[in-house]
Design a protein around this motif. Structure first.
Motif, PDB file in Angstrom:
ATOM      1  N   LEU A  57       0.825  -1.210   0.000  1.00 20.02           N
ATOM      2  CA  LEU A  57       0.000   0.000   0.000  1.00 20.02           C
ATOM      3  C   LEU A  57       0.859   1.260   0.000  1.00 20.02           C
ATOM      4  O   LEU A  57       0.533   2.250  -0.681  1.00 20.02           O
ATOM      5  N   ILE A  58       1.968   1.216   0.743  1.00 22.62           N
ATOM      6  CA  ILE A  58       2.872   2.375   0.773  1.00 22.62           C
ATOM      7  C   ILE A  58       3.467   2.636  -0.603  1.00 22.62           C
ATOM      8  O   ILE A  58       3.447   3.765  -1.113  1.00 22.62           O
ATOM      9  N   SER A  59       4.020   1.596  -1.218  1.00 18.99           N
ATOM     10  CA  SER A  59       4.656   1.772  -2.536  1.00 18.99           C
ATOM     11  C   SER A  59       3.622   2.151  -3.599  1.00 18.99           C
ATOM     12  O   SER A  59       3.901   2.955  -4.501  1.00 18.99           O
ATOM     13  N   THR A  60       2.387   1.613  -3.505  1.00 14.90           N
ATOM     14  CA  THR A  60       1.335   1.946  -4.470  1.00 14.90           C
ATOM     15  C   THR A  60       0.895   3.404  -4.304  1.00 14.90           C
ATOM     16  O   THR A  60       0.698   4.125  -5.302  1.00 14.90           O
ATOM     17  N   ALA A  61       0.753   3.845  -3.060  1.00 19.33           N
ATOM     18  CA  ALA A  61       0.368   5.236  -2.806  1.00 19.33           C
ATOM     19  C   ALA A  61       1.414   6.203  -3.361  1.00 19.33           C
ATOM     20  O   ALA A  61       1.068   7.245  -3.942  1.00 19.33           O
ATOM     21  N   ILE A  62       2.680   5.837  -3.220  1.00 19.04           N
ATOM     22  CA  ILE A  62       3.749   6.694  -3.753  1.00 19.04           C
ATOM     23  C   ILE A  62       3.695   6.731  -5.280  1.00 19.04           C
ATOM     24  O   ILE A  62       3.856   7.797  -5.898  1.00 19.04           O
ATOM     25  N   ARG A  63       3.463   5.578  -5.905  1.00 15.98           N
ATOM     26  CA  ARG A  63       3.359   5.532  -7.376  1.00 15.98           C
ATOM     27  C   ARG A  63       2.231   6.425  -7.881  1.00 15.98           C
ATOM     28  O   ARG A  63       2.330   7.039  -8.946  1.00 15.98           O
ATOM     29  N   LEU A  64       1.129   6.474  -7.138  1.00 17.91           N
ATOM     30  CA  LEU A  64      -0.006   7.304  -7.545  1.00 17.91           C
ATOM     31  C   LEU A  64       0.231   8.787  -7.252  1.00 17.91           C
ATOM     32  O   LEU A  64      -0.298   9.658  -7.953  1.00 17.91           O
ATOM     33  N   ALA A  65       1.023   9.058  -6.225  1.00 16.00           N
ATOM     34  CA  ALA A  65       1.252  10.451  -5.834  1.00 16.00           C
ATOM     35  C   ALA A  65       2.239  11.165  -6.755  1.00 16.00           C
ATOM     36  O   ALA A  65       2.077  12.361  -7.051  1.00 16.00           O
ATOM     37  N   VAL A  66       3.266  10.469  -7.230  1.00 19.34           N
ATOM     38  CA  VAL A  66       4.329  11.099  -8.023  1.00 19.34           C
ATOM     39  C   VAL A  66       3.800  11.754  -9.300  1.00 19.34           C
ATOM     40  O   VAL A  66       4.137  12.924  -9.590  1.00 19.34           O
ATOM     41  N   LEU A  87      10.483  23.965  -7.251  1.00 18.02           N
ATOM     42  CA  LEU A  87      10.846  22.852  -8.127  1.00 18.02           C
ATOM     43  C   LEU A  87      11.941  21.998  -7.494  1.00 18.02           C
ATOM     44  O   LEU A  87      11.915  20.761  -7.556  1.00 18.02           O
ATOM     45  N   THR A  88      12.922  22.689  -6.832  1.00 15.50           N
ATOM     46  CA  THR A  88      14.021  21.965  -6.167  1.00 15.50           C
ATOM     47  C   THR A  88      13.491  21.108  -5.015  1.00 15.50           C
ATOM     48  O   THR A  88      13.843  19.932  -4.864  1.00 15.50           O
ATOM     49  N   TYR A  89      12.638  21.736  -4.184  1.00 18.95           N
ATOM     50  CA  TYR A  89      12.058  20.995  -3.063  1.00 18.95           C
ATOM     51  C   TYR A  89      11.227  19.803  -3.565  1.00 18.95           C
ATOM     52  O   TYR A  89      11.212  18.725  -2.973  1.00 18.95           O
ATOM     53  N   LEU A  90      10.544  20.035  -4.669  1.00 21.32           N
ATOM     54  CA  LEU A  90       9.695  18.994  -5.238  1.00 21.32           C
ATOM     55  C   LEU A  90      10.523  17.793  -5.698  1.00 21.32           C
ATOM     56  O   LEU A  90      10.153  16.632  -5.484  1.00 21.32           O
ATOM     57  N   VAL A  91      11.676  18.088  -6.310  1.00 21.27           N
ATOM     58  CA  VAL A  91      12.573  17.009  -6.747  1.00 21.27           C
ATOM     59  C   VAL A  91      13.067  16.205  -5.549  1.00 21.27           C
ATOM     60  O   VAL A  91      13.118  14.968  -5.580  1.00 21.27           O
ATOM     61  N   LEU A  92      13.415  16.908  -4.452  1.00 20.64           N
ATOM     62  CA  LEU A  92      13.880  16.215  -3.242  1.00 20.64           C
ATOM     63  C   LEU A  92      12.776  15.346  -2.640  1.00 20.64           C
ATOM     64  O   LEU A  92      13.025  14.211  -2.207  1.00 20.64           O
ATOM     65  N   VAL A  93      11.559  15.893  -2.608  1.00 17.35           N
ATOM     66  CA  VAL A  93      10.428  15.124  -2.059  1.00 17.35           C
ATOM     67  C   VAL A  93      10.195  13.855  -2.871  1.00 17.35           C
ATOM     68  O   VAL A  93       9.998  12.756  -2.322  1.00 17.35           O
ATOM     69  N   ILE A  94      10.216  14.021  -4.217  1.00 17.61           N
ATOM     70  CA  ILE A  94       9.997  12.851  -5.078  1.00 17.61           C
ATOM     71  C   ILE A  94      11.108  11.824  -4.882  1.00 17.61           C
ATOM     72  O   ILE A  94      10.863  10.606  -4.842  1.00 17.61           O
ATOM     73  N   VAL A  96      12.851  11.286  -2.105  1.00 17.46           N
ATOM     74  CA  VAL A  96      12.620  10.618  -0.824  1.00 17.46           C
ATOM     75  C   VAL A  96      11.476   9.604  -0.950  1.00 17.46           C
ATOM     76  O   VAL A  96      11.544   8.480  -0.413  1.00 17.46           O
ATOM     77  N   LEU A  97      10.422   9.987  -1.674  1.00 11.56           N
ATOM     78  CA  LEU A  97       9.299   9.068  -1.872  1.00 11.56           C
ATOM     79  C   LEU A  97       9.729   7.796  -2.602  1.00 11.56           C
ATOM     80  O   LEU A  97       9.321   6.688  -2.241  1.00 11.56           O
TER      81      LEU A  97
END
Length: 613
Positions: A57-66, A87-94, A96-97
């Motif tokens: 569920l965690i990995s699926t939620a991340i796939r849907l969020a990206v 944009l920089t923060y967004l790249v870091l968040v992605i 980490v996800l």
């Protein structure tokens, strides 16, 4: 294959041999049976399964969020507003996800594999244990090879389902539902246009189900035939070589192997039709997205259109959308294979012993060994009556002999005493208790059977003798071997009692194997002993030793001796002469010889044969 075009060859040869094989049965997909299969997951529902589901569920939620972050945040907000910091923060968040998703997938794969292997272990253990408890009739009707296929190949076919299939199915269903919800939330019009192909795809896929399932069913049947023949060929290789029938046997194998080859080719070809169809659907969906999506972009958000970020998000999700559908198609093929295999597995598990043990059955604690056949009739099948209302009594400690021509019912009487079969009519009693009312374990623990064709297990000689009583000490094993005269040849072996013997004891002579079976029977210390042509494979010199050993072996025990060699039963207390399942006469050797009846003629004919030699 060297002879694919001669596919009819297999059928031609199959008709020459009588095989009891499984038949394909046309049934609808049985979801209750699949749920029954999933019961084996229950013991792990509080350990590995929850962890695997959470990680999924965690990995699926991340796939849907990206894709949402990229389309709706990165493009429609950060890039549109020219905000490099966001944009920089967004790249870091992605990043980490994706790292979290990687860790989740590692644990998911680890836990589902442990879960799958445990489930496969449990199913195989359950099936093997159940088969061991089935009655002799079950094994009379099936070859060893076909039983082996169920326990090995069919259960192996479930491995992919349990190690990956269940969790992947949940993951793909969650992914699909998530994508559909998100697409309709972003743009109902574009979502409806993109997935309009789904009803057509569903209709065509359902048409393939019966054909694909029947194909995999046929694969299992052909594998069963192949394994049956392989088992028979390997065990009978000496006979094959003795009659120089290697070429004929190879042609027969080629026919069965060809049928197996074609069944696999047909099943894989039909199963492979699904993935290209999914890819074609993906192509159609992409064309709709580009054409209709471009129109909505040009239309503008203020006029009911969509933003560029929404279009990009749609493109991401569309690529993700057809992937789980394709996997679900493969998963359906796995389910079909699992369905075919589980049908065969549950067919065995649902098989009940013909010889059933009642609840609260009587337990023998001190068996005396008195046997009584009361008007016993027995039939192996409706067309063949093996015993016709037999009545006979065997007193405690008495040695009786059963003689007669082949098929007269001698071995059937022995099988009824051990309760390998139940009488069709009448009752078999031991110490006054009807065997249908007693515990099978307590009965058979007090009976030892020595057959003409002695089975020796792979292992040491010590282990083979101890098979009769696993808790026996080494000294007790050696003592029983000395009593029956087996110690002499065992000591001559390089490793003595620790000598490894292969399956069926091929390194030993027929006489040596028989001596081991006598030692095994003696060690078990039974109250009843059955010797079914037990001295037929022993030479005259060894037989003299065995006769001495038998006096010790049979002392104080009830003994039933079946023998064609009439010289071995002269000392029996009572001799029953059988013919076509009936008792013609009985008495001691001297009494029967004086009657000049059937027994007299049997003895006379044997001595005439010896004189002629």
């Amino acid at each position: 294959m060297a002879n694919h075009k001669e596919n009819k060859e297999g059928s031609r040869h199959l008709k020459r041999f009588s095989y009891t094989v499984d038949q394909a049965v046309e049934k609808p997909f049985n979801w209750k049976q699949m749920l029954r299969l999933l019961i084996y997951v229950k013991p792990y529902s509080k350990t590995y399964l929850p962890g695997a589901i959470i990680a999924m569920l965690i990995s699926t939620a991340i796939r849907l969020a990206v894709p949402l972050l990229i389309g709706k945040v990165a493009i429609d907000v950060a890039i549109a507003n020219e905000d490099p910091t966001m944009l920089t923060y967004l790249v870091l968040v992605i990043g980490v996800l994706y790292l979290i998703s990687y860790v989740g997938n590692v644990f998911r794969i680890k836990w589902v594999n442990i879960l799958g292997q445990n489930v496969i272990f449990d199913i195989r253990q359950h099936l093997f244990g159940h088969v061991q408890r089935l009655s002799h009739r079950f094994f009379d009707q099936r070859s060893a090879g076909s039983i082996l296929v169920r326990i090995m190949n069919d259960i192996n076919s479930l491995q992919e389902l349990f190690t990956n299939g269940i969790i992947n199915l949940l993951m793909d269903v969650v992914t699909l539902l998530g994508i559909v919800v998100i697409l309709f939330a972003l743009s109902p019009k574009l979502a409806l246009a993109v997935i309009i192909i789904l009803p057509i795809m569903f209709y065509i896929s359902t048409q393939l189900r019966r054909k694909i399932r029947r194909s995999w069913q046929d694969v299992r049947i052909q594998q069963s035939r192949l394994n049956s023949h392989l088992n028979e060929s390997i065990q009978g290789v000496r006979i094959t070589q003795s009659f120089s029938q290697e070429k004929e046997n190879n042609e027969f194998f080629d026919g069965i192997n060809t049928d197996n080859y074609y069944s696999w080719r047909t099943a894989t070809r039909k199963s492979a039709m699904f993935r290209p169809f999914v890819e074609m659907s993906n192509a159609i969906g992409t064309i709709i997205l580009i054409s209709y999506g471009a129109y909505l972009i040009l239309l503008g958000e203020e006029n009911g259109g969509i933003a560029i970020g929404t279009f990009v998000t749609f493109a991401f999700f569309l690529g993700m959308f057809w992937e789980p559908i394709s996997r679900l198609g493969q998963m359906y093929n796995q389910l079909l294979m699992a369905m075919s295999a589980s049908e065969r597995i549950f067919e065995f598990l649902d098989e009940q012993p013909n010889v059933e043990e009642i609840e609260g059955a009587f337990e023998y604690t001190d068996m005396k060994g008195e046997i009584d056949f009361d008007q016993v009739q027995f039939s192996y099948n409706a067309d063949r009556i093996a015993l016709h209302e037999i009545s006979l009594k065997i007193k405690q400690g008495q040695t009786i002999a059963l003689v007669g021509h082949t098929g007269s019912g001698k071995s059937t009487i022995a099988n009824l005493i051990s309760r390998f079969y139940d009488p069709t009519h009448g009752a078999v009693k031991v110490d006054g208790h009807n065997l249908q009312d007693v515990s099978l374990n307590s009965l058979r623990q007090n009976i030892s059977v020595v057959l003409q064709d002695t089975f020796i297990f792979s292992g040491t000689i010590m282990e083979n003798i101890r098979f009769g009583r696993p808790d026996a000490t080494d000294e007790e094993v050696m003592g029983s071997a000395k009593v029956v005269g087996a110690d002499e040849f065992i000591q001559r072996l390089a490793e003595g009692y620790e000598t490894e013997v292969e399956e069926r004891g091929n390194i030993l002579s027929a006489g040596e194997r028989q001596l081991l079976s006598f030692a095994r029977a003696l060690l078990a210390n039974p109250r009843i002993i059955i010797l079914d042509e037990a001295t037929a494979s022993i030479d005259t010199e060894t037989e003299v030793k065995i006769q001495k050993a038998l006096r010790t072996l049979l002392h104080g025990r009830t003994a039933i001796i079946i023998a064609h060699r009439l010289s071995t039963i002269r000392d029996a207390d009572n001799i029953f002469v059988l013919e076509n399942g009936k008792v013609l006469e009985n008495g001691s050797h001297k009494e029967l010889m004086n009657q000049h009846g059937e027994y007299f003629h049997l003895v006379k004919s044997q001595f005439q044969m010896i004189d002629a030699i």
